[in-house]
Design a protein around this motif. Structure first.
Motif, PDB file in Angstrom:
ATOM      1  N   TYR A  88       0.875  -1.256   0.010  1.00 53.52           N
ATOM      2  CA  TYR A  88      -0.017  -0.042   0.180  1.00 53.52           C
ATOM      3  C   TYR A  88       0.844   1.331  -0.149  1.00 53.52           C
ATOM      4  N   LEU A  89       0.400   2.302  -0.546  1.00 52.75           N
ATOM      5  CA  LEU A  89       0.897   3.410  -0.655  1.00 52.75           C
ATOM      6  C   LEU A  89      -0.153   4.648  -0.310  1.00 52.75           C
ATOM      7  N   GLY A  90       0.235   5.710   0.451  1.00 48.62           N
ATOM      8  CA  GLY A  90      -0.548   6.660   0.839  1.00 48.62           C
ATOM      9  C   GLY A  90       0.169   8.041   1.477  1.00 48.62           C
ATOM     10  N   GLY A  91      -0.670   8.694   1.789  1.00 47.86           N
ATOM     11  CA  GLY A  91      -0.453   9.997   2.769  1.00 47.86           C
ATOM     12  C   GLY A  91      -1.346  10.679   3.199  1.00 47.86           C
ATOM     13  N   GLY A  92      -1.170  11.748   4.144  1.00 46.94           N
ATOM     14  CA  GLY A  92      -2.207  12.485   4.975  1.00 46.94           C
ATOM     15  C   GLY A  92      -1.343  13.479   5.908  1.00 46.94           C
ATOM     16  N   ILE A  93      -1.890  13.959   7.019  1.00 47.72           N
ATOM     17  CA  ILE A  93      -1.585  14.881   7.750  1.00 47.72           C
ATOM     18  C   ILE A  93      -1.251  14.419   9.075  1.00 47.72           C
ATOM     19  N   GLY A  94      -0.171  15.095   9.489  1.00 47.44           N
ATOM     20  CA  GLY A  94       0.450  14.850  10.827  1.00 47.44           C
ATOM     21  C   GLY A  94       0.365  15.912  11.597  1.00 47.44           C
ATOM     22  N   LEU A  95      -0.086  15.775  13.154  1.00 46.62           N
ATOM     23  CA  LEU A  95      -0.050  16.751  14.131  1.00 46.62           C
ATOM     24  C   LEU A  95       0.951  16.141  15.285  1.00 46.62           C
ATOM     25  N   GLY A  96       1.854  17.171  15.812  1.00 46.69           N
ATOM     26  CA  GLY A  96       2.591  16.510  16.871  1.00 46.69           C
ATOM     27  C   GLY A  96       2.939  17.634  17.983  1.00 46.69           C
ATOM     28  N   ASN A  97       3.392  17.110  19.080  1.00 43.65           N
ATOM     29  CA  ASN A  97       4.260  17.780  19.884  1.00 43.65           C
ATOM     30  C   ASN A  97       5.711  16.953  20.094  1.00 43.65           C
ATOM     31  N   GLU A  98       6.711  18.079  19.428  1.00 41.62           N
ATOM     32  CA  GLU A  98       7.992  17.198  19.347  1.00 41.62           C
ATOM     33  C   GLU A  98       9.314  17.923  19.889  1.00 41.62           C
ATOM     34  N   HIS A 112      18.676  22.518  21.479  1.00 36.14           N
ATOM     35  CA  HIS A 112      17.691  21.600  21.528  1.00 36.14           C
ATOM     36  C   HIS A 112      16.415  22.263  22.214  1.00 36.14           C
ATOM     37  N   THR A 113      15.198  21.914  21.726  1.00 35.16           N
ATOM     38  CA  THR A 113      14.040  22.581  22.085  1.00 35.16           C
ATOM     39  C   THR A 113      13.042  21.196  22.073  1.00 35.16           C
ATOM     40  N   TYR A 114      12.081  21.409  23.141  1.00 37.24           N
ATOM     41  CA  TYR A 114      10.890  20.396  23.229  1.00 37.24           C
ATOM     42  C   TYR A 114       9.698  21.014  23.276  1.00 37.24           C
ATOM     43  N   GLY A 115       8.700  20.292  23.204  1.00 32.71           N
ATOM     44  CA  GLY A 115       7.314  20.921  23.138  1.00 32.71           C
ATOM     45  C   GLY A 115       6.745  21.959  22.333  1.00 32.71           C
ATOM     46  N   ASN A 116       7.342  21.504  20.961  1.00 29.23           N
ATOM     47  CA  ASN A 116       6.948  22.243  19.832  1.00 29.23           C
ATOM     48  C   ASN A 116       5.587  21.821  19.078  1.00 29.23           C
ATOM     49  N   ALA A 117       4.756  22.602  18.951  1.00 30.67           N
ATOM     50  CA  ALA A 117       3.389  22.217  18.296  1.00 30.67           C
ATOM     51  C   ALA A 117       3.721  21.883  16.975  1.00 30.67           C
ATOM     52  N   THR A 118       3.913  20.492  16.230  1.00 31.67           N
ATOM     53  CA  THR A 118       4.331  20.741  14.606  1.00 31.67           C
ATOM     54  C   THR A 118       3.186  20.398  13.907  1.00 31.67           C
ATOM     55  N   VAL A 119       3.063  20.625  12.578  1.00 26.21           N
ATOM     56  CA  VAL A 119       2.233  20.269  11.454  1.00 26.21           C
ATOM     57  C   VAL A 119       3.011  19.841  10.366  1.00 26.21           C
ATOM     58  N   GLY A 120       2.691  18.787   9.949  1.00 25.44           N
ATOM     59  CA  GLY A 120       3.527  18.111   8.725  1.00 25.44           C
ATOM     60  C   GLY A 120       2.625  17.390   7.517  1.00 25.44           C
ATOM     61  N   VAL A 121       3.178  16.756   6.641  1.00 29.97           N
ATOM     62  CA  VAL A 121       2.581  15.825   5.727  1.00 29.97           C
ATOM     63  C   VAL A 121       3.156  14.727   5.750  1.00 29.97           C
ATOM     64  N   ASP A 122       2.582  13.592   6.024  1.00 33.80           N
ATOM     65  CA  ASP A 122       2.983  12.034   6.192  1.00 33.80           C
ATOM     66  C   ASP A 122       2.866  11.318   4.906  1.00 33.80           C
ATOM     67  N   LEU A 123       3.696  10.659   4.737  1.00 32.19           N
ATOM     68  CA  LEU A 123       3.603   9.765   3.313  1.00 32.19           C
ATOM     69  C   LEU A 123       3.947   8.321   3.961  1.00 32.19           C
TER      70      LEU A 123
END
Length: 200
Positions: A88-98, A112-123
């Motif tokens: 299978y192949l695919g993609g979508g959206i990703g949200l995180g705290n990284e 080095h920082t942490y607790g960053n609210a992230t938005v990305g594209v996942d494949l």
């Protein structure tokens, strides 16, 4: 960890011809173990079949320290040998705290920082095998960052083990029943013409 994935893949290929296949899945829920250069994660994964060869997968995973991530992926499945063994192949959206690492070329320091609210594209690209009431999958899931961290790209290898909650045949049967009920509610049965002359 990568050695484990290689051994699992080899096991699936060798034992595929003798596997006792039963049902494809409509809904499956289980665990996903992820491994990257940054960390190792454990999470929940749920797949829902929405069309004949298309599923939606939701993944929430964490290293229980500085990284927690949610992905929603649409996946197109293609059989390799049978409908129970496919890629299978695919993609979508990703949200995180990284966590994030920023390099300063002038001072040669890494901030080095942490607790960053992230938005990305996942494949995602993977293979999966459905045996009895279980789905085993191995995948590679790259993430392209849009906002929230310095690194533009991160990749993760994952292995998932899911239990089939709703089989494909059962899901199709329920869909047909819903469609039939909806159709009958729109078109109630007509009374015969002779019934108009009957006394109440």
């Amino acid at each position: 960890m990568s050695k484990t994935y290689s051994l699992l893949l080899l096991f699936l290929i060798v034992h595929l011809p003798n596997a006792a296949f039963s049902q494809r899945y409509g809904t499956a829920l289980g665990l996903r173990f992820g491994n990257s250069q940054l960390n190792r994660t454990v999470g929940l994964t749920m797949q829902q079949r929405v069309f004949e060869h298309v599923t939606l997968e939701g993944i929430i995973q964490s290293d229980f320290d500085r990284n927690t991530y949610f992905s929603l992926l649409a996946q197109k499945h293609k059989p390799i040998i049978s409908k129970r063994f496919n890629y299978y192949l695919g993609g979508g959206i990703g949200l995180g705290n990284e966590e994030s690492f920023v390099k300063n070329p002038g001072t040669k320091e890494i901030i080095h920082t942490y607790g960053n609210a992230t938005v990305g594209v996942d494949l995602v690209a993977g293979i999966e095998l459905t045996v009895a009431n279980a789905v085993i999958a191995v995948d590679y899931k790259p993430n392209i960052n849009i906002s929230g961290r310095e690194e533009f790209y991160r990749g993760q290898v994952g292995i998932s083990a899911r239990a089939v909650l709703v089989k494909s045949k059962e899901q199709k049967r329920r869909q047909k029943e819903r469609q039939k009920a909806k159709k009958s509610s729109r078109n109630p049965p007509k009374k015969p013409f002779s019934g108009l002359f009957k006394k109440n």
